[in-house]
Design an enzyme around this catalytic site. Structure first.
Site, PDB file in Angstrom:
ATOM      1  N   SER A   1       0.841  -1.191   0.000  1.00  0.00           N
ATOM      2  CA  SER A   1       0.000   0.000   0.000  1.00  0.00           C
ATOM      3  C   SER A   1       0.884   1.251   0.000  1.00  0.00           C
ATOM      4  CB  SER A   1      -0.966  -0.053   1.187  1.00  0.00           C
ATOM      5  OG  SER A   1      -2.004   0.881   1.039  1.00  0.00           O
TER       6      SER A   1
ATOM      7  N   HIS B   1      -3.994  -1.974  -4.336  1.00  0.00           N
ATOM      8  CA  HIS B   1      -5.404  -2.362  -4.120  1.00  0.00           C
ATOM      9  C   HIS B   1      -6.233  -2.211  -5.398  1.00  0.00           C
ATOM     10  CE1 HIS B   1      -4.139  -2.200   0.021  1.00  0.00           C
ATOM     11  NE2 HIS B   1      -4.008  -0.885   0.002  1.00  0.00           N
TER      12      HIS B   1
END
Length: 248
Positions: free
Chosen positions: A130, A165
């Site tokens: 992330s 993501h």
């Protein structure tokens, strides 16, 4: 004159904080330059969240194949010289998720951005999930400011941009493609949860997945105001399929 170490970094769509099988973490350790790497977790993007640190410690201190540590910057204990020595001694720097913009600001305040660049030049494997994947590129797709948007900022060790993501958060795919099409972000790499991408000297050298149906994508302008999205071949990860790099 010695042989120059390759410059290597990995983008992770998972790891100890999200997966129970440990396959992506196994894969990361298998890329280290030594058989028992020193692995430093950097939780800056989460504000050094204690629960996150405990997750890392639980996952890595039980491993016989690495020596884990944690770099705290919100309660910093190392002076500049000690901080440099500590980071340059690591074989793997593993950056956690959280807020990409805050991470970059804190790193620059403490000079960690310069030290990580130096470690990278000397052969330390840089990786993260992330925000910990976003930070290495020239720009990224982020929710650092609340709504999903583009951030034309990063360490620039990986040419182009990164979107994490890609499959799991509503709006990621559409908005990242739009940012690249409009030139707000350069062409880049989108990573779905469960996948990983390894770059050597800025070039993709391996893409892997621990979950069937997840992968890594190259996203770039198509010259007509749109984008081209190419799904890249990914090697499935299995416990028996992880081979450690020979010690250098």
């Amino acid at each position: 004159m010695g042989v120059q170490s390759p410059h290597r970094l990995a983008l992770l769509g998972g790891g100890f904080s999200t997966d129970s099988d440990g396959l992506l973490d196994d894969w990361v350790l298998a890329q280290a330059r030594v058989s028992r790497p020193k692995v430093c977790f950097v939780p800056t993007a989460s504000g050094d969240a204690q629960a996150y640190v405990e997750q890392f410690s639980t996952a890595f201190r039980s491993r016989p194949d690495c020596d884990p540590s944690v770099l705290h910057l919100f309660r910093r204990e190392l002076d500049d010289d000690a901080l440099r020595s500590f980071l340059l001694a690591q074989d793997v720097v593993y950056v956690g998720g959280g807020n990409t913009a805050n991470l970059l600001a804190v790193w620059r305040t403490h000079g960690v951005d310069r030290l990580l660049r130096e470690a990278y030049e000397q052969g330390t494997l840089l990786c993260g999930i992330s925000a910990g994947a976003n930070c290495w590129a020239e720009g990224s797709h982020t929710d650092s400011f609340g709504p999903l948007t583009y951030l034309p900022d990063g360490l620039g060790l990986l040419p182009g941009s990164v979107c994490p993501h890609y499959d799991s958060e509503p709006g990621r795919r559409l908005l990242y493609r739009a940012a690249v099409a409009a030139g707000n972000l350069p062409a880049g790499w989108a990573v779905e949860d469960g996948a990983g991408a390894l770059f050597t000297d800025g070039v993709l050298t391996e893409a892997v997945t621990r979950a069937p149906g997840t992968g890594v994508y190259r996203v770039e302008p198509d010259g007509t105001g749109g984008v081209r999205e190419q799904e890249l071949p990914c090697r499935p990860l299995t416990p028996s399929g992880l081979l450690r790099r020979p010690e250098q």
